[in-house]
Every structure is written in structure tokens, then in C-alpha cells.
Design an enzyme around this catalytic site. Structure first.
Site, PDB file in Angstrom:
ATOM      1  N   ASP A 115      -7.803  -0.633   1.234  1.00 32.28           N
ATOM      2  CA  ASP A 115      -8.463  -0.646  -0.138  1.00 32.28           C
ATOM      3  C   ASP A 115      -9.804  -1.411   0.249  1.00 32.28           C
ATOM      4  OD1 ASP A 115      -6.906   1.044  -0.632  1.00 32.28           O
ATOM      5  OD2 ASP A 115      -5.597  -0.610  -2.034  1.00 32.28           O
ATOM      6  N   LYS A 117       2.166  -1.966  -3.868  1.00 36.91           N
ATOM      7  CA  LYS A 117       1.485  -2.488  -3.013  1.00 36.91           C
ATOM      8  C   LYS A 117       1.709  -4.149  -2.402  1.00 36.91           C
ATOM      9  CE  LYS A 117      -1.774   0.625  -2.997  1.00 36.91           C
ATOM     10  NZ  LYS A 117      -4.057   1.343  -3.748  1.00 36.91           N
TER      11      LYS A 117
END
Ligand code: ATR
Length: 290
Positions: free
Chosen positions: A110, A74
Site C-alpha cells: 500500500d 493488516k
């Protein structure tokens, strides 16, 4: 879904991570594509750390429409992208990439998925006092979107030096005070007397350690909102005890479904079938819990 075919017009999406065997993303996205009748497929790719650059080059070369990005890529994926959404840039992590005619843009759904999971329950974090447990990747995404939304944050973590670093970045970017404390019972007790929302981003309570909880049950009370980002099991001990204490609860399932839905909408331009995606996740988790 079984009668879906692959044609010359089929577009490809997927998820990159390592390990990737247990991802539920292909299930939710393919179910959504099938439901809407979109000519898209979603596949998992195990990508090793050393091969991340080649994977992103491959996304360009093969004209893959969209990728989700999971552990451990990420943060590392950012230098390989062309553009960053401002929120993803502040957070310093990307979980969704969209490929628009060769221009790769990174997003953090997210964070926005977490916010949507709260808002869909009618919970507005602006101006609220929010206690976040943990200082890892999930905490960072959540803390940034909450700070941006105008919440007052207290972040508690086992390792103080880690949370101090996170709070330092947040204070710098948003010019607002972020309190930090060591994650121990007496600090929790003080914080939870006045907090409106408690968010667990630690892995405490995650399967197989399902009898653990990061918060002693006696500190839970009505009027508190308890959000557990752990979704395996669906109802963690923390959520069960919170419910029993009369607190409002939100499950990590909702955050997972929303992060997927927001990625889906970015890639297809079509509203995601959120309830279907939620059903697919719940079904998979239930099968797993048996
Ligand atoms: P993620 O990306 O899911 O946030 P992570 O970056 O590994 O995962 O972060 C895990 C978080 O859970 C950290 O805040 C970690 O605390 P430390 O920073 O002190 O390591 C927290 N955590 C994990 N196990 C824990 C435990 N047994 N007790 C308290 N906190 C724990």
C-alpha cells in the site's frame, strides 16, 4: 481467461479479509496471470478475526505462494509471519505476504504503491511539504513512506489524540518533526497556502456519500497536487473540484493498481501488466457506478 486450466503445477495466491465480497483483487490478478500466461490463480478467502492464525498456518500447509491481507487483518497478521520487510516493520502493517519455500515474509505495498502512483506522474515527494488528512491505517502507511522519502509532513485529523500518537511514532523513527493539527477549515486554510501536495486518507467522499469533501473548494488552487486515496467513486468530489481549480490530481485507483502490481511482481518475479490491471479496475468501478 476462460480457457485457462488448472494443472498439477498451478500455484495459488489470494486475499484474506472480512468482509471480502467486494474485493477487486481477484479480477486484477487473474487478468494479469492470464495475459502473461502464468499458471497461477488468485482467490478470495473470507477469514474471521479468530481464525487468522489457522489461515496463515493454512498458507504454509497448502504452500500458497502469496496472499494479500486486507481489513481487519493488516496489523494482527504480523506475529504469524517469519520475516518483515523493513518498511512494513516500521509501518506496523502488512498487506502482502510471500511464501518462499515455507518462509513467510510480510510487505506493505500500500505504501510503496502510493509512492509509485506519485512517481509515475513525475511527482517526487522528497523535500516537498505534504498535508495528509486522516490518521487511520492508510494514513500510517502513506506517512511512513513519505517520511522515509524525505518529505515534510503536516497531518490533520478530526481526532487530535489519534494523530498525535501517529506523529509521535514517526518522529521517533525518522528523527524529524511531524506537525499535527485538528482537521478544521481554518487549519486547512493555513496549511494549503504553502503545501505542495494534499493527500486525503479519510473516508470522506466515499460512496454513497459522494457529495461530501474533506476540503472546501475555495482552498484548492493551481500548483497543488491533490491525491485522493478514495477510489469509489473514481472521481471524488475532492478530485473534481481540484481539477476545476487547476490542481494536478491523482486517483486512489492508481494506488490500488500499484499495490497489486508490486505484490504480483514479488510473487511471480515478472513485471506486472500495469495498464491491463488499471483497465480492469476502471471497468469494474464504472459498472459499479452505473
Ligand atoms: P483507513 O484504514 O482506511 O485509514 P480508518 O483507520 O478507519 O480507515 O481511518 C479513517 C480515517 O478517516 C480517520 O482518520 C478518521 O478520523 P478519526 O480518526 O477522527 O476518526 C477519518 N474520518 C472518517 N470519517 C470522517 C469524517 N466524517 N470527517 C473527518 N474525518 C473522518
Amino acid at each position: 481467461m476462460s480457457n485457462r486450466t488448472i494443472s498439477g503445477r498451478t500455484r495459488l495466491c489470494g486475499v484474506i479479509g472480512d468482509p471480502i465480497e467486494h474485493t477487486m483483487s481477484p479480477a486484477i490478478h487473474n487478468a494479469a496471470f492470464a495475459k502473461i500466461g502464468l499458471d497461477y490463480w488468485y482467490v478470495p478467502f473470507r477469514v474471521r478475526k479468530e481464525e487468522l492464525r489457522q489461515a496463515i498456518d493454512g498458507m504454509r500447509g497448502l504452500n500458497i505462494r502469496g496472499l494479500n491481507v486486507t481489513i481487519p487483518h493488516k496489523v494482527a497478521v504480523i506475529p504469524f509471519l517469519d520475516e518483515l520487510d523493513p518498511l512494513a516493520e516500521k509501518i506496523g502493517a502488512v498487506n502482502t505476504i510471500a511464501n518462499d519455500d515455507g518462509v513467510l515474509t510480510g510487505y506493505n505495498t500500500d505504501a510503496s504503491g502510493f509512492l509509485q502512483a506519485l512517481l509515475e506522474r513525475g511527482i517526487e515527494p522528497k523535500g516537498k511539504e505534504i498535508a495528509i488528512l486522516g490518521a487511520g491505517g492508510a494514513s500510517r502507511a502513506i506517512a511512513f513512506i513519505l517520511a522515509e522519502r524525505g518529505a515534510h509532513l503536516v497531518i490533520l485529523n478530526r481526532r487530535l489524540e489519534r494523530v498525535e500518537k501517529l506523529a509521535g511514532r514517526l518522529s521517533l523513527i525518522f528523527s524529524r518533526e511531524v506537525k499535527v493539527l485538528e482537521l478544521v477549515e481554518e487549519n486547512l486554510e493555513g496549511v494549503l497556502q504553502s503545501a505542495d501536495i494534499l493527500v486525503n486518507t479519510t473516508s470522506v467522499g466515499m460512496s454513497p456519500d459522494i457529495n461530501e469533501t474533506p476540503v472546501p473548494s475555495k482552498l484548492l488552487r493551481p500548483g497543488l497536487v491533490v491525491f485522493d486515496t478514495v477510489y469509489n467513486p473514481m472521481k471524488t468530489r475532492l478530485l473534481r473540484k481540484a481539477e476545476a481549480a487547476g490542481a494536478k490530481t491523482v486517483s486512489g485507483v492508481d494506488m490500488f493498481v500499484w499495490q497489486g502490481a508490486l505484490a504480483f511482481e514479488r510473487w511471480t518475479g515478472i513485471k506486472a501488466p500495469l495498464e491491463l490491471m488499471r483497465e480492469v479496475v476502471i471497468k469494474q468501478l464504472k459498472a459499479h457506478e452505473k
